[in-house]
Design a protein around this motif. Structure first.
Motif, PDB file in Angstrom:
ATOM      1  N   ALA A   1       0.833  -1.202   0.000  1.00 39.09           N
ATOM      2  CA  ALA A   1       0.000   0.000   0.000  1.00 39.09           C
ATOM      3  C   ALA A   1       0.874   1.260   0.000  1.00 39.09           C
ATOM      4  O   ALA A   1       0.568   2.231  -0.693  1.00 39.09           O
ATOM      5  CB  ALA A   1      -0.938   0.005   1.206  1.00 39.09           C
ATOM      6  N   ALA A   2       1.965   1.240   0.746  1.00 39.69           N
ATOM      7  CA  ALA A   2       2.873   2.381   0.777  1.00 39.69           C
ATOM      8  C   ALA A   2       3.539   2.577  -0.584  1.00 39.69           C
ATOM      9  O   ALA A   2       3.722   3.713  -1.036  1.00 39.69           O
ATOM     10  CB  ALA A   2       3.922   2.199   1.870  1.00 39.69           C
ATOM     11  N   ALA A   3       3.906   1.480  -1.249  1.00 43.17           N
ATOM     12  CA  ALA A   3       4.509   1.573  -2.588  1.00 43.17           C
ATOM     13  C   ALA A   3       3.519   2.184  -3.576  1.00 43.17           C
ATOM     14  O   ALA A   3       3.887   3.026  -4.400  1.00 43.17           O
ATOM     15  CB  ALA A   3       4.975   0.195  -3.056  1.00 43.17           C
ATOM     16  N   LEU A   4       2.273   1.780  -3.484  1.00 40.21           N
ATOM     17  CA  LEU A   4       1.230   2.327  -4.359  1.00 40.21           C
ATOM     18  C   LEU A   4       1.063   3.826  -4.110  1.00 40.21           C
ATOM     19  O   LEU A   4       1.008   4.624  -5.047  1.00 40.21           O
ATOM     20  CB  LEU A   4      -0.082   1.585  -4.123  1.00 40.21           C
ATOM     21  N   ALA A   5       1.023   4.224  -2.846  1.00 42.02           N
ATOM     22  CA  ALA A   5       0.892   5.637  -2.501  1.00 42.02           C
ATOM     23  C   ALA A   5       2.118   6.433  -2.950  1.00 42.02           C
ATOM     24  O   ALA A   5       1.996   7.563  -3.431  1.00 42.02           O
ATOM     25  CB  ALA A   5       0.680   5.803  -0.993  1.00 42.02           C
TER      26      ALA A   5
ATOM     27  N   ARG B   1       4.058   5.767  -5.491  1.00 42.06           N
ATOM     28  CA  ARG B   1       3.961   5.933  -6.943  1.00 42.06           C
ATOM     29  C   ARG B   1       3.019   7.088  -7.308  1.00 42.06           C
ATOM     30  O   ARG B   1       3.297   7.846  -8.235  1.00 42.06           O
ATOM     31  CB  ARG B   1       3.467   4.647  -7.590  1.00 42.06           C
ATOM     32  N   ALA B   2       1.955   7.226  -6.560  1.00 48.40           N
ATOM     33  CA  ALA B   2       1.003   8.321  -6.830  1.00 48.40           C
ATOM     34  C   ALA B   2       1.655   9.677  -6.560  1.00 48.40           C
ATOM     35  O   ALA B   2       1.422  10.627  -7.302  1.00 48.40           O
ATOM     36  CB  ALA B   2      -0.256   8.147  -5.973  1.00 48.40           C
TER      37      ALA B   2
END
Length: 63
Positions: A52-56, A58-59
């Protein structure tokens, strides 16, 4: 020190199973060793938090 404070510290991290059926995250930096053992279910939760942190991240990077 917070999550957004950068430090110039080199560290090594290893992740793997122990012979007792735990998942160990082992961190070594500046002669300090930190072994952290987790039940497999806890490790799954940590993995989900990292994803989830990696996804955030990237955003944020795309801005």
């Amino acid at each position: 020190m917070g999550i957004n404070n950068e430090r110039d510290i080199e560290a090594n991290m290893q992740i793997g199973p122990t012979d007792l059926g735990m998942v160990r995250i082992f961190i070594e930096a500046d002669g300090v060793e930190i072994p952290m053992d987790f039940e497999p279910e806890e490790a799954d939760e940590i993995a989900e938090e990292i994803k989830a942190a990696a996804l955030a991240a990237r955003a944020v990077k795309k801005r």
